[in-house]
Design an enzyme around this catalytic site. Structure first.
Site, PDB file in Angstrom:
ATOM      1  CB  THR A 200      10.373  -7.545  -9.858  1.00 17.26           C
ATOM      2  OG1 THR A 200      11.098  -7.476 -11.076  1.00 17.26           O
ATOM      3  CG2 THR A 200       8.985  -6.972 -10.084  1.00 17.26           C
ATOM      4  NE  ARG A 201      17.498  -3.696 -10.182  1.00 21.21           N
ATOM      5  CZ  ARG A 201      18.410  -4.603 -10.556  1.00 21.21           C
ATOM      6  NH1 ARG A 201      18.574  -5.710  -9.876  1.00 21.21           N
ATOM      7  NH2 ARG A 201      19.161  -4.394 -11.615  1.00 21.21           N
ATOM      8  CG  ASN A 202      15.360  -6.456 -13.957  1.00 22.27           C
ATOM      9  OD1 ASN A 202      15.779  -5.519 -14.644  1.00 22.27           O
ATOM     10  ND2 ASN A 202      16.104  -7.068 -13.063  1.00 22.27           N
ATOM     11  N   GLY A 293      14.364 -14.151  -4.193  1.00 28.09           N
ATOM     12  CA  GLY A 293      14.870 -14.754  -5.428  1.00 28.09           C
ATOM     13  C   GLY A 293      16.352 -15.064  -5.368  1.00 28.09           C
ATOM     14  CG  ASP A 295      22.681 -11.846  -7.090  1.00 30.28           C
ATOM     15  OD1 ASP A 295      23.079 -11.583  -5.949  1.00 30.28           O
ATOM     16  OD2 ASP A 295      23.090 -11.246  -8.106  1.00 30.28           O
ATOM     17  NE  ARG A 453      40.593  20.007  -8.942  1.00 30.99           N
ATOM     18  CZ  ARG A 453      41.519  20.149  -9.900  1.00 30.99           C
ATOM     19  NH1 ARG A 453      41.308  19.668 -11.096  1.00 30.99           N
ATOM     20  NH2 ARG A 453      42.646  20.768  -9.645  1.00 30.99           N
ATOM     21  CB  ILE A 479      40.711  17.585 -15.447  1.00 32.72           C
ATOM     22  CG1 ILE A 479      41.499  18.634 -16.250  1.00 32.72           C
ATOM     23  CG2 ILE A 479      41.668  16.664 -14.697  1.00 32.72           C
ATOM     24  CD1 ILE A 479      42.420  19.495 -15.409  1.00 32.72           C
TER      25      ILE A 479
HETATM   26  S1  PPS Z   1      37.888  19.730 -13.387  1.00 31.40           S
HETATM   27  O1  PPS Z   1      38.886  19.222 -12.400  1.00 31.40           O
HETATM   28  O2  PPS Z   1      37.367  18.633 -14.219  1.00 31.40           O
HETATM   29  O3  PPS Z   1      36.802  20.480 -12.730  1.00 31.40           O
HETATM   30  O4  PPS Z   1      38.687  20.719 -14.332  1.00 31.40           O
HETATM   31  P1  PPS Z   1      38.145  21.413 -15.668  1.00 31.40           P
HETATM   32  O5  PPS Z   1      36.816  22.023 -15.433  1.00 31.40           O
HETATM   33  O6  PPS Z   1      38.234  20.437 -16.776  1.00 31.40           O
HETATM   34  O7  PPS Z   1      39.132  22.604 -15.894  1.00 31.40           O
HETATM   35  C1  PPS Z   1      40.397  22.330 -16.301  1.00 31.40           C
HETATM   36  C2  PPS Z   1      41.021  23.537 -16.964  1.00 31.40           C
HETATM   37  O8  PPS Z   1      41.215  24.565 -16.022  1.00 31.40           O
HETATM   38  C3  PPS Z   1      42.550  25.051 -16.069  1.00 31.40           C
HETATM   39  N1  PPS Z   1      43.041  25.030 -14.674  1.00 31.40           N
HETATM   40  C4  PPS Z   1      43.347  23.958 -13.913  1.00 31.40           C
HETATM   41  N2  PPS Z   1      43.383  22.631 -14.185  1.00 31.40           N
HETATM   42  C5  PPS Z   1      43.755  21.794 -13.198  1.00 31.40           C
HETATM   43  N3  PPS Z   1      44.069  22.180 -11.962  1.00 31.40           N
HETATM   44  C6  PPS Z   1      44.055  23.508 -11.643  1.00 31.40           C
HETATM   45  N4  PPS Z   1      44.344  23.885 -10.406  1.00 31.40           N
HETATM   46  C7  PPS Z   1      43.679  24.452 -12.634  1.00 31.40           C
HETATM   47  N5  PPS Z   1      43.538  25.794 -12.661  1.00 31.40           N
HETATM   48  C8  PPS Z   1      43.143  26.136 -13.905  1.00 31.40           C
HETATM   49  C9  PPS Z   1      43.299  24.204 -17.034  1.00 31.40           C
HETATM   50  O9  PPS Z   1      43.586  25.028 -18.107  1.00 31.40           O
HETATM   51  C10 PPS Z   1      42.356  23.119 -17.470  1.00 31.40           C
HETATM   52  O10 PPS Z   1      42.186  23.067 -18.877  1.00 31.40           O
HETATM   53  P2  PPS Z   1      42.647  21.857 -19.821  1.00 31.40           P
HETATM   54  O11 PPS Z   1      41.865  22.054 -21.084  1.00 31.40           O
HETATM   55  O12 PPS Z   1      42.292  20.562 -19.133  1.00 31.40           O
HETATM   56  O13 PPS Z   1      44.092  22.054 -20.003  1.00 31.40           O
END
Ligand code: PPS
Length: 572
Positions: A200-202, A293, A295, A453, A479
């Protein structure tokens, strides 16, 4: 040592013990000083412990390619021994490049303690899609086993035999942590000749106790809650709380007839194949009976709301191997509560028109998170008290709000706005992990390659999970362009609090039109490479808790909408 319990090991042979002793141990420690080292992941730590202590007999190390292929194709090792689960050591491509057959490497825990030496037999790049289909019957990322395989396991597998140096060290619940040998010894001390294992895990509730007592009586056997405490399904209740619950539930059994033991199993949630694997492991532990059990080892529903496996599939598969197993398989009846009669019965025993009540583990967690009362017919009051203590209602737990979307979609503005709103309300500690800020403070050495990333997102997830675990609020705004990385963060957070993914779904034309940093223009001109949405993909979230297109609202209005959604979810 002779076993009182009559079951042999699953393969009919000797229970392995891979730990070196005496001079061999001294030599292994000496060799480890100069060997190439690999730091074991959490799941690898689970697997190696069960390899070294014989729970995975007849395996004497991580599988080579021939055994791996045979297991995928036929649920047997290359020599025909029944074994349904690949037990492989996954490593990075850069580590794999340094290996050659015959070489000895050292495997260490996260703190660098030498766990074992391994003589490398071979190293290969597996076809993970094939493995996912064979083991899980699915390639969907929402299956936790598939996700682990595709997104977390290394690209290469290394096979080889092991020499154990140091057993993994535990500080918690040592009295319940048994190897196959120590549990067999306990069976002898308790004077047991038949022992039923419950996987079990519950936490356990009234129906579990009725079902296990019935199986104990029918088989004239004693009973062990042999609970998986290695890696279970992401989001499961932690094992500390579960063990406290099991200690309480044991008092509901006649004294001395039931015990608790912890199994550091790295579960795969592979349903039927996993049930068969678990039966073999329990046989190695000396159990005479194993309960399969409804599932069994299933991961719940997929992203379309359907179960990954038929509810009876595990019982059917394991029963079909009964003749080859030395352990007796007990198919647990699925009990429902017949309210009018105030008793539990099987579905087929319900009277015409009678409704059978049932609460799944996921539903119970939802009841607790809403702060609703747990029905008395379902659970014992002492267990409910323990669960309510560990899992307070959502509004009292930590949570993470994870904004994801293109550059310029409005993530940072929403995240900042939300932070201010929560601080205005007071009563919560709020931390903002904005994409740019994280890149400056946590990830300054990382590029925008896929690997970096994902690493960046992993770091954000780790920090957010620590904040969430301690009752705080983490607001993240990277992002985070890939589904797999976001899933890993969700898995991390859901075990410690609530995860709310918000897709900031502003169309790319609008984001590009805004171009506050001039990066889209640079990307179009080829001066910035691998820019998300231009020449690097953004994989849209499939099932986020919320989507919002900031081009449709004034910013203050958009923030109101986010706050309203958090209220609806119940975190504030
Ligand atoms: S990720 O993909 O989640 O690791 O990106 P993140 O750490 O959020 O960084 C995004 C910000 O870095 C700038 N930037 C880029 N974004 C996308 N692609 C590339 N190649 C890139 N180079 C630099 C960009 O300003 C992002 O900032 P936000 O605030 O999203 O505009």
């Amino acid at each position: 040592m002779s076993d009182v319990i009559p079951a042999g090991t699953a393969h009919g042979g000797q229970l392995l013990d891979l730990y070196a002793q005496g001079e061999a141990l001294v030599a292994a420690k000496e060799q480890a000083k100069t060997n190439l080292s690999w730091d074991l992941s959490k799941r690898q730590m689970c697997d190696i412990e069960l390899l070294l202590n014989g729970a995975f007999s007849p395996l004497n190390g991580f599988m080579n390619e021939a055994d791996y292929n045979a297991v995928l194709d036929s649920m047997c090792l290359a020599d025909g021994t029944l074994w349904p689960m690949p037990i492989t050591l996954d490593v990075s491509a850069s580590f794999a490049q340094q290996l050659s057959p015959g070489q000895t490497i050292t495997l260490r825990d996260a703190e660098g303690v030498v766990i074992a030496n391994m003589t490398v037999s071979d190293c290969w790049r597996p076809d993970k899609a094939r493995e996912a289909q064979a083991v899980f019957g699915s390639e969907k990322d929402c299956h936790p086993g598939v996700h682990y395989l595709q997104a977390e396991a290394g690209e290469y597998y290394v096979g080889g035999s092991l020499v154990g140096v140091t057993p993994p060290l535990y500080y918690d619940f040592k009295q319940y942590r048994d190897s196959p040998r120590s549990l067999r010894k306990k069976f002898a001390e308790w004077g047991w000749s038949k022992a039923i294992a419950l996987q079990t895990r519950n936490p356990m509730h009234r129906a579990h106790v009725i079902m296990t007592k019935r199986l104990m009586a029918e088989n004239n056997a004693n009973f062990v809650i042999h609970t998986a405490v290695g890696m279970t399904k992401p989001g499961d209740l932690d094992h500390y709380c579960r063990v406290r619950c099991y200690e309480k539930v044991l008092k509901r059994y006649p004294q001395g007839s039931a015990q608790l033991s912890l199994l550091p199993l790295g579960m795969r949630m592979a349903g039927p194949r996993e049930a068969l694997w678990q039966a073999i492991i329990r046989q190695n532990y000396g159990f005479t009976h194993f309960i399969v059990g409804h599932d069994h080892a299933g991961p719940g529903l997929n992203d379309e709301g359907c179960a990954f496996y038929e509810p009876e599939a595990s019982q059917q598969l394991v029963q079909s191997y009964q003749a080859e197993l030395g352990i007796k398989i007990l198919s647990a009846p699925f009990l429902l509560y017949a309210q009018g009669r105030e008793e539990f019965c099987e579905e087929g025993q319900l009277l015409p028109g009678e409704e059978g009540l049932y609460i799944s583990g996921a539903e119970l967690r939802e009841i607790l998170k809403r702060g609703d009362p747990v029905p008395d017919w379902f659970a014992f009051p002492e267990i409910v008290e323990e669960l309510q203590h560990t899992m307070p209602p959502r509004a009292k737990q930590g949570f993470t709000v994870f904004f994801t979307g293109l550059s310029g979609s409005g993530k940072s503005t929403l995240a900042n706005g939300l932070m201010v709103r929560l601080r205005e309300r007071g009563g919560r500690h709020v931390t903002l992990l904005d994409g740019d800020v994280v890149r400056k403070n946590l990830s300054s050495e990382l590029s925008f390659s896929k690997e970096h990333r994902e690493l960046n997102i992993q770091r954000i997830g780790y920090v957010a999970s620590e904040i969430t675990k301690n009752g705080g609020v983490a607001i993240c705004a990277p992002i985070a362009p890939y589904i797999a990385g976001r899933r890993s963060v969700r898995n991390l957070i859901e075990g410690v609090g609530t995860f709310i993914e918000i897709h900031v779904a502003t169309p790319i034309e609008v984001c590009e039109g805004r171009d506050r940093k001039g990066l889209y223009a640079m990307a179009r001109a080829g001066k910035v490479k691998g820019f998300t949405g231009i020449d690097d993909p953004y994989q849209e979230p499939e099932n986020p808790e919320m989507r919002i297109d900031t081009s449709q609202y004034e910013m203050a209005e958009a923030i109101d909408i986010v706050v309203a959604r958090l209220e609806e979810i119940g975190v504030i």
